[in-house]
Design an enzyme around this catalytic site. Structure first.
Site, PDB file in Angstrom:
ATOM      1  N   LYS A   1      12.633   1.545  -7.847  1.00 11.96           N
ATOM      2  CA  LYS A   1      11.927   0.387  -8.413  1.00 11.96           C
ATOM      3  C   LYS A   1      10.426   0.567  -8.220  1.00 11.96           C
ATOM      4  CE  LYS A   1      10.416  -3.707  -7.087  1.00 11.96           C
ATOM      5  NZ  LYS A   1       9.355  -3.827  -8.075  1.00 11.96           N
TER       6      LYS A   1
ATOM      7  N   CYS B   1      -3.130   2.717   2.959  1.00 11.97           N
ATOM      8  CA  CYS B   1      -2.537   2.232   4.207  1.00 11.97           C
ATOM      9  C   CYS B   1      -3.192   2.877   5.413  1.00 11.97           C
ATOM     10  CB  CYS B   1      -1.040   2.472   4.192  1.00 11.97           C
ATOM     11  SG  CYS B   1      -0.630   4.131   3.743  1.00 11.97           S
TER      12      CYS B   1
ATOM     13  N   GLU C   1       7.845   2.040   5.558  1.00 13.83           N
ATOM     14  CA  GLU C   1       6.439   2.450   5.720  1.00 13.83           C
ATOM     15  C   GLU C   1       5.614   1.230   5.369  1.00 13.83           C
ATOM     16  OE1 GLU C   1       5.636   5.312   6.859  1.00 13.83           O
ATOM     17  OE2 GLU C   1       7.544   6.353   6.640  1.00 13.83           O
TER      18      GLU C   1
HETATM   19  P1  NAD Z   1       4.511  -5.326  -1.502  1.00 14.11           P
HETATM   20  O1  NAD Z   1       5.255  -5.448  -0.222  1.00 14.11           O
HETATM   21  O2  NAD Z   1       4.009  -6.554  -2.137  1.00 14.11           O
HETATM   22  O3  NAD Z   1       5.402  -4.618  -2.610  1.00 14.11           O
HETATM   23  C1  NAD Z   1       5.984  -3.345  -2.406  1.00 14.11           C
HETATM   24  C2  NAD Z   1       7.204  -3.227  -3.300  1.00 14.11           C
HETATM   25  O4  NAD Z   1       8.196  -4.140  -2.835  1.00 14.11           O
HETATM   26  C3  NAD Z   1       6.955  -3.572  -4.763  1.00 14.11           C
HETATM   27  O5  NAD Z   1       7.704  -2.697  -5.593  1.00 14.11           O
HETATM   28  C4  NAD Z   1       7.465  -4.989  -4.846  1.00 14.11           C
HETATM   29  O6  NAD Z   1       7.856  -5.355  -6.158  1.00 14.11           O
HETATM   30  C5  NAD Z   1       8.658  -4.923  -3.921  1.00 14.11           C
HETATM   31  N1  NAD Z   1       9.111  -6.219  -3.401  1.00 14.11           N
HETATM   32  C6  NAD Z   1       8.416  -7.378  -3.326  1.00 14.11           C
HETATM   33  N2  NAD Z   1       9.202  -8.344  -2.810  1.00 14.11           N
HETATM   34  C7  NAD Z   1      10.396  -7.795  -2.547  1.00 14.11           C
HETATM   35  C8  NAD Z   1      11.606  -8.280  -1.986  1.00 14.11           C
HETATM   36  N3  NAD Z   1      11.746  -9.550  -1.614  1.00 14.11           N
HETATM   37  N4  NAD Z   1      12.643  -7.428  -1.843  1.00 14.11           N
HETATM   38  C9  NAD Z   1      12.512  -6.128  -2.194  1.00 14.11           C
HETATM   39  N5  NAD Z   1      11.393  -5.612  -2.745  1.00 14.11           N
HETATM   40  C10 NAD Z   1      10.345  -6.431  -2.910  1.00 14.11           C
HETATM   41  O7  NAD Z   1       3.335  -4.279  -1.205  1.00 14.11           O
HETATM   42  P2  NAD Z   1       2.176  -3.842  -2.191  1.00 14.11           P
HETATM   43  O8  NAD Z   1       1.216  -4.994  -2.250  1.00 14.11           O
HETATM   44  O9  NAD Z   1       2.736  -3.278  -3.438  1.00 14.11           O
HETATM   45  O10 NAD Z   1       1.522  -2.628  -1.385  1.00 14.11           O
HETATM   46  C11 NAD Z   1       0.518  -2.771  -0.439  1.00 14.11           C
HETATM   47  C12 NAD Z   1       1.082  -2.662   0.963  1.00 14.11           C
HETATM   48  O11 NAD Z   1       1.746  -1.424   1.132  1.00 14.11           O
HETATM   49  C13 NAD Z   1       0.009  -2.669   2.030  1.00 14.11           C
HETATM   50  O12 NAD Z   1       0.406  -3.493   3.091  1.00 14.11           O
HETATM   51  C14 NAD Z   1      -0.050  -1.231   2.510  1.00 14.11           C
HETATM   52  O13 NAD Z   1      -0.525  -1.021   3.801  1.00 14.11           O
HETATM   53  C15 NAD Z   1       1.368  -0.822   2.360  1.00 14.11           C
HETATM   54  N6  NAD Z   1       1.460   0.631   2.286  1.00 14.11           N
HETATM   55  C16 NAD Z   1       1.989   1.308   3.359  1.00 14.11           C
HETATM   56  C17 NAD Z   1       2.072   2.683   3.337  1.00 14.11           C
HETATM   57  C18 NAD Z   1       2.668   3.439   4.487  1.00 14.11           C
HETATM   58  O14 NAD Z   1       3.071   4.563   4.296  1.00 14.11           O
HETATM   59  N7  NAD Z   1       2.793   2.877   5.661  1.00 14.11           N
HETATM   60  C19 NAD Z   1       1.646   3.389   2.216  1.00 14.11           C
HETATM   61  C20 NAD Z   1       1.123   2.678   1.144  1.00 14.11           C
HETATM   62  C21 NAD Z   1       1.052   1.282   1.183  1.00 14.11           C
END
Ligand code: NAD
Length: 487
Positions: free
Chosen positions: A176, A285, A251
């Site tokens: 997804k 991140c 992550e």
């Molecule tokens: P997000 O959590 O809003 O969304 C991530 C994904 O999860 C999207 O595809 C979203 O549609 C999906 N999602 C949302 N609600 C969900 C639910 N209830 N159940 C299942 N899936 C759901 O994050 P974002 O805003 O897309 O990304 C930014 C975040 O990602 C930041 O916090 C960043 O630090 C983190 N990040 C972490 C790493 C790492 O490796 N640690 C790498 C990149 C980004």
């Protein structure tokens, strides 16, 4: 005329629309204009993809790792051949400058190659037995269907770092993409289809996290979920996955500290901080998100840092002059504004930025100036929460130990960096810093061959490295009794 992309799902080898017929609009964050549509997936669509992945599993498992690798290498080759086109698409849906976007696409293809190759080198183990005629070994097998949930900051890199090892080890996948950046992922999937990946092995379903993502996290046919995104969403995924005891890797967010000691190479540190914090418009991140500098060198460091910040050219990522694009979406910009406002209200001083750039070319995009804050009081939200955007709070410290204590005072533990020429000090800091990755005189690099992930509320499990291959396999212990009766 705005280019329009008409995205479709990939389910069971077919490109299709949602059963519901509804769609999600994809915006260009530099212009606010709609650049495409993708299906607004439902629970039923997601189940169709999971069923296709289930049907395809037994055949894909039987492919040898070498046969799987041949398909993945061909997919990577096609992605590289199209890196200019895919980079442009990534810039248009994500916002990052074209050079960063094209670089990400090429690195993503390299990552797929890395896993294709590495999976052919995996091996199990033979164990000696204390009982006669018992032959013991451990073999590694695919887990089954892997659900992959991707964020919008590095969609191409995430595709490769997760689907690469999952597919190479014989799992089938339901992926997804983030709703803001689905187009690059769909085109990468197209390359894999053209490379000959059998139908149902890789499925891509676009749609809302709380619908498609939820179903992936809870569906009993899925064996493992690998998720990258915010800590709060990760907790929700973990709760949903717990009912069926799925394997999960998370992550999550980070609030990486960067400690600049009095003996640091300040030019190097200033360049590292500027590249790390403002690359990808701060939506990284492992960007340095809190900077602790020794008070004896603070003035000199800040001057060097501002020299670099002043060189940043904010603009549309498609413009070759641009070195920093917009934030990906308006909610993300509002969040950065909230954190900067809170710091200012508590008495922090803004040395640069702290506002949206002015002018017609910025009017409809989600732009924000590269921002530098000093005299940021303890307790400011920007020191405690993850600031996923181009703002850096700088705090003065009296010695390295104070820096380490402040660095570790966080719910997060993704990355941390220490800048010093003294190897003994560096070794001390490496031992004390609570983070999944520690850099010395560097920050933010996450090469594909080095395990990467967090501790504390930055999650668990590792992407990257050959370690990630193991994370998509189950171990099976085998005992064969070779004793004959009468022996
Ligand atoms: P997000 O959590 O809003 O969304 C991530 C994904 O999860 C999207 O595809 C979203 O549609 C999906 N999602 C949302 N609600 C969900 C639910 N209830 N159940 C299942 N899936 C759901 O994050 P974002 O805003 O897309 O990304 C930014 C975040 O990602 C930041 O916090 C960043 O630090 C983190 N990040 C972490 C790493 C790492 O490796 N640690 C790498 C990149 C980004």
């Amino acid at each position: 005329m705005v280019e329009m992309f008409d995205g479709k799902f990939l389910i069971d080898g077919e490109w299709s629309k949602s059963d519901s017929g509804s769609t999600i609009r994809v915006l260009n964050p530099a212009t606010g204009q709609t650049i495409g549509e993708v299906p607004n997936g439902s629970v039923e669509d997601t189940k169709r993809a999971i069923d296709a992945a289930s049907q395809a599993l037994s055949k894909w498992r039987e492919f040898t790792p070498h046969e799987r690798a041949r398909i993945l290498f061909e997919g990577a080759r096609l992605i590289k051949n199209r890196s200019n086109e895919l980079g442009r698409l990534l810039t248009m849906e994500q916002g990052k400058p074209l050079s960063e976007a094209t670089g990400e696409v090429i690195e993503a293809a390299d990552g797929i190659e890395f896993y294709a190759e590495a999976a052919t080198k995996m091996h199990g183990s033979v164990i000696s037995s204390e009982i006669e005629h018992r032959n013991l070994w451990v073999q590694k097998e695919p887990m089954g269907i892997v659900g992959i949930i991707i964020p919008w900051n590095y969609p191409a890199a995430m595709f490769s770092g997760k689907a690469g090892p999952a597919l190479a080890t014989g799992n089938t996948v339901v992926l997804k993409p983030a709703s803001n950046t689905p187009l690059t992922n769909l085109e990468m999937a197209r390359a894999m289809v053209e490379a000959g990946i059998p139908k149902g092995v890789l499925n891509v379903v676009t749609g809302p996290g709380p619908v498609v993502g939820n179903e992936i996290a809870k569906n009993s046919k899925i064996s493992k979920v690998t998720f990258t995104g915010e800590t709060e969403t990760g907790k929700q995924v973990m709760r949903l996955a717990s009912d069926t005891l799925k394997r999960i890797s998370l992550e999550l967010g980070g609030n990486d500290p960067m400690i600049v000691c009095e003996d640091a190479d300040l030019e190097l540190a200033a360049t590292g901080a500027a590249n790390g914090r403002y690359g990808n418009c701060g939506q990284d991140c492992v960007a340095p998100k809190r900077l602790y500098v020794h008070k004896s060198v603070a003035e000199k460091f800040i001057k060097l840092f501002l020299d670099r910040v002043n060189l940043i050219r904010v603009g549309n990522g498609l413009d070759p002059e641009t070195t920093m694009g917009p934030l990906n979406n308006s909610a993300q910009r509002a969040d950065v504004e909230r954190l900067v406002r809170d710091a200012k209200d508590r008495g922090a001083e803004v040395l640069s930025g702290g506002k949206r750039p002015e002018g017609e070319s910025y009017a409809n995009g989600f732009f924000y100036e590269p921002t530098v804050l000093v005299s940021v009081p303890d307790g400011s939200l920007i020191l405690r929460e993850e600031c996923f955007g181009p703002a850096l709070p700088i705090v003065q410290i009296s010695d390295m130990q104070e820096g380490i204590e402040k660095a570790n005072d966080s719910i997060y533990g993704l990355g941390a960096s220490i800048w010093t020429k003294d190897v003994t000090k560096a070794m001390d800091a490496i031992g004390q810093l609570q983070a999944g990755t520690v850099w010395v005189n560097a920050c933010s690099d996450t090469p594909i061959n080095v395990p990467f992930g967090g501790i504390k509320q930055s999650g668990f499990g590792r992407d990257h490295g050959t370690e990630a291959l193991e994370a998509y396999c189950e171990m099976k212990s085998v005992t064969i009794n070779s004793k004959r009766s009468g022996q």
